[in-house]
Structure formats: structure tokens, C-alpha cells
Design an enzyme around this catalytic site. Structure first.
Site, PDB file in Angstrom:
ATOM      1  N   CYS A   1       0.819  -1.212   0.000  1.00 12.58           N
ATOM      2  CA  CYS A   1       0.000   0.000   0.000  1.00 12.58           C
ATOM      3  C   CYS A   1       0.852   1.262   0.000  1.00 12.58           C
ATOM      4  O   CYS A   1       0.517   2.256  -0.652  1.00 12.58           O
ATOM      5  CB  CYS A   1      -0.940  -0.009   1.192  1.00 12.58           C
ATOM      6  SG  CYS A   1      -0.093  -0.159   2.802  1.00 12.58           S
TER       7      CYS A   1
ATOM      8  N   HIS B   1      -1.959   1.543   7.262  1.00 12.39           N
ATOM      9  CA  HIS B   1      -2.284   1.499   5.835  1.00 12.39           C
ATOM     10  C   HIS B   1      -1.909   2.816   5.165  1.00 12.39           C
ATOM     11  O   HIS B   1      -2.210   3.898   5.681  1.00 12.39           O
ATOM     12  CB  HIS B   1      -3.780   1.232   5.667  1.00 12.39           C
ATOM     13  CG  HIS B   1      -4.208   0.960   4.261  1.00 12.39           C
ATOM     14  ND1 HIS B   1      -3.500   0.141   3.401  1.00 12.39           N
ATOM     15  CD2 HIS B   1      -5.285   1.403   3.543  1.00 12.39           C
ATOM     16  CE1 HIS B   1      -4.127   0.085   2.233  1.00 12.39           C
ATOM     17  NE2 HIS B   1      -5.202   0.847   2.295  1.00 12.39           N
TER      18      HIS B   1
ATOM     19  N   ASN C   1      -7.866   4.686  -2.436  1.00 15.81           N
ATOM     20  CA  ASN C   1      -7.293   3.453  -1.912  1.00 15.81           C
ATOM     21  C   ASN C   1      -6.669   2.650  -3.048  1.00 15.81           C
ATOM     22  O   ASN C   1      -6.761   3.031  -4.224  1.00 15.81           O
ATOM     23  CB  ASN C   1      -8.373   2.648  -1.184  1.00 15.81           C
ATOM     24  CG  ASN C   1      -7.807   1.658  -0.195  1.00 15.81           C
ATOM     25  OD1 ASN C   1      -6.597   1.577   0.010  1.00 15.81           O
ATOM     26  ND2 ASN C   1      -8.673   0.874   0.426  1.00 15.81           N
TER      27      ASN C   1
END
Length: 371
Positions: free
Chosen positions: A161, A303, A330
Site C-alpha cells: 500500500c 495502511h 485506496n
């Protein structure tokens, strides 16, 4: 004969029920707080069948299928709890509903712990961004409306990520510097970036095992820049570094971290483009849409995502008034959240919800063209 006919009718009825349970099923779409556990248990298998069909899931054997069904049932109850704790968002079945929370964290969350985030909470940082004027900031702003945001990507089963957050920020910065939106390579980070945080020598970027956006920017300053996604495509796994300096399309001029102040974050967003940020993803496994503003959410960051804008018109049913929010890109594909995006509340009453203000970095780009 009659028994056989009855059996066939029962099978046909079960098939019809399963076919009727789709993405628009209210339990699939949203876990309704008014439901009860008995209803969840009675209908869980039908919902699971719909889930398997919708997301193309397959399991190696009957034991694995049974185990994933049990996990799915647990996640239905968990989504209900999230709905109660986060009523301004929708929570329910997502493509991650057959994963335990531990499996989800291990597979999809890859932001490494950083002392730098703590230092920012204390007002200390070696790369602190200068204070910007905040008068006259617009009520709403979204870099998607200005051409600085690329398509939603999918990191797959890889804790990369952080690389998507870093590449997305550089894509926006490069657009501001050159007027051209390049889709940049995350795989170069995964394969080639092993940069360590100077304050934590043991915390280094490590491909699918995690990393940090600021150390990714440091790596790019040393390497010279980032290739395009086309030239260095994403594989979703750690591989041998194949970086070709002659194919660099975007380079980092400098980067800085922004203070834990929402007005400064907004001002930096507007001036420098999309920002690389960290967040606590505790509610994201079950998130479907709306403005997430949970009553309880820790600030442990796990994240890496991309802040692309903010708004002031998210409806909050509890207080019956608009709830301002951040718009976050995202890296779990377009079939998660709001077409790949997440909204989380902001404002003086909910400062730093889920740690969203704790790790924010901005990057500036220089033009780099192929020779």
C-alpha cells in the site's frame, strides 16, 4: 416418485433463493443494526453463496469452504458492530469478508511503524513543511476534477500500500510540474526500494512486507526517479530489481511532512497536489460507502493511502447536519468502497479520526523525460 418430485422442488427453490440474493440484498449491501443474530445465522449460507459468485471466490476443498463460511459469519457480525459504531457510513459484505482480521491485516496492510509519526504529533520533524496561509480555502476541493489523479489500482495480496500512496502523490506532483499525468510504477518500489528511516535503521522498505512513503521518496531522490507502469508493470509480488534509469518519467525534487493541523493539510493539498498519508484501517475491511466517522478508532497507522480532496456535504444522520470529510484514494481496486475511494470525517469535533492527520507528506516533482 413423490419423494423424488419433492426433492427436485426443494432443490429448485434453494437455487431460486440463492439467485435472488445479489449485490442489492439489504444484508449484502448493508448490515442493518435492527437485524438479529438468528436472522444472520439462518441466511448466512445464502449470503455466502452470493458472495462467492459475486467476487469469483474458489476454495481448495470442502474443509476450506466450511472454514471460510465460518469466517464469513463472523464478519457479518463484525460488520454489524461497525455499523453501530460508524452509523454515517455503510458497512456490510465486501470482497474481504472471507478473511479473518489478522489475515486481512497481514495481506493488505503494509504501512510500517514510524517514529516520525510520533514526532509529528509532538511537533518535531526534520522535514517539516513550512506553514502556509489558510485564509480563503474553498469549502470543497477534489484533485480528480483537475486531472491530477490516475486510475484506481489494485495492490492484490501484497502489503505494498505504501508504494501506491507514494506513486500516487508523485503522479499528482508530476502533473502539477509538467501538465502531464503519468501512470507510475509501484513495482519499482516493491523490487528496488530498500531505503531505511534514518530515525529507525531497522525499519526499511520491504516490498510486499511493508514500507513508508517518506522513505520511498528518499529512495527516489537517490535512484533518480520512477519508471512508468507501462515500462515496469505491477506483479503483486517481490521480484528482482529491473530498474532502468533511462526510462525514468518522474523525479522527486523534495518532500516534507505536514503538521497535524487540518487547515495546513488542506492548504498543502491544494498547493502541492494529492498527499501521501497513513491511516488506521480498522473499519475499512467492511466499508461500503458514506462518510466513515466511528465513535471509537485508534490512531495506530497501518495502511498507506492517497488524500485527493475534501468536502463539506457528507450527511450525518445522527446529528442531522453536514459532516465534512476527506476524500481518500485506496489501492484495493474499484470494486471496493465508493469505486475505490474512502471518505472519513474531518473537522474540529473529530480531529485526527483514525490517525488520518498523523502521517501526511507532500512531494514536489521535477520534469524528467526519456532520452
Amino acid at each position: 416418485m413423490a419423494h423424488r418430485v419433492l426433492l427436485l422442488l426443494s432443490l429448485a427453490s434453494a437455487a431460486a433463493v440463492a439467485a435472488a440474493v445479489d449485490a442489492e440484498d439489504p444484508l449484502i449491501r448493508q448490515v442493518v443494526p435492527g437485524g438479529d443474530d438468528n436472522d444472520l445465522e439462518l441466511n448466512a449460507e445464502s449470503h455466502f453463496l452470493s458472495f462467492v459468485q459475486r467476487f469469483g471466490k474458489s476454495y481448495k476443498d470442502a474443509d476450506e469452504h466450511a472454514y471460510r463460511l465460518s469466517v464469513f459469519k463472523d464478519n457479518l457480525r463484525r460488520a454489524r458492530r461497525h455499523q453501530l459504531l460508524d452509523p454515517s457510513a455503510e458497512h456490510g459484505v465486501t470482497k474481504f469478508s472471507d478473511l479473518t482480521p489478522a489475515e486481512f491485516r497481514r495481506t493488505y496492510l503494509g504501512l510500517r511503524k514510524s517514529r516520525r509519526a510520533l514526532l509529528r504529533e509532538l511537533g518535531e520533524s526534520a522535514h517539516e513543511a513550512p506553514v502556509l496561509p489558510t485564509d480563503g480555502l474553498p469549502d470543497d476541493f477534489d484533485w480528480r476534477d483537475h486531472g491530477a489523479v490516475g486510475p484506481v489500482k489494485n495492490q492484490g495480496s501484497c502489503g505494498s500500500c505504501w508504494s501506491f500512496s507514494a506513486s500516487g502523490a508523485l503522479e499528482g506532483a508530476h502533473y502539477l510540474a509538467t501538465g502531464k499525468l503519468e501512470v507510475l510504477s509501484e513495482q519499482q518500489f516493491v523490487d528496488c526500494d530498500h531505503e531505511c528511516d534514518s530515525s529507525e535503521p531497522d525499519s526499511c522498505d520491504s516490498g510486499c512486507n511493508g514500507g513508508l512513503m517518506t522513505t520511498a521518496f528518499s529512495y527516489l531522490q537517490k535512484a533518480g526517479g520512477l519508471e512508468s507502469e507501462k515500462d515496469y508493470p505491477y506483479t503483486g509480488s517481490d521480484g528482482k530489481c529491473k530498474f532502468d534509469k533511462s526510462k525514468i518519467v518522474a523525479s522527486v525534487q523534495n518532500f516534507s511532512v505536514v503538521s497535524v493541523d487540518e487547515a495546513q493539510i488542506s492548504a498543502n493539498l491544494i498547493k502541492h497536489g494529492p498527499l501521501a498519508i497513513g491511516i488506521n484501517a480498522a473499519y475499512m475491511q467492511t466499508y461500503i460507502g458514506g462518510v466513515s466517522c466511528p465513535y471509537i478508532c485508534g490512531r495506530h497507522l497501518d495502511h498507506g493511502v492517497l488524500l485527493v480532496g475534501y468536502g463539506a456535504s457528507g450527511f450525518a444522520p445522527i446529528r442531522l447536519k453536514d459532516k465534512p470529510y476527506w476524500i481518500i484514494k485506496n489501492s484495493w481496486g474499484e470494486n471496493w468502497g465508493e469505486n475505490g475511494y474512502y471518505k472519513i470525517c474531518r473537522g474540529s469535533n473529530v480531529r485526527n479520526k483514525c490517525g488520518v492527520d498523523s502521517m501526511v507528506s507532500t512531494v514536489s516533482a521535477v520534469h524528467a523525460s526519456k532520452e
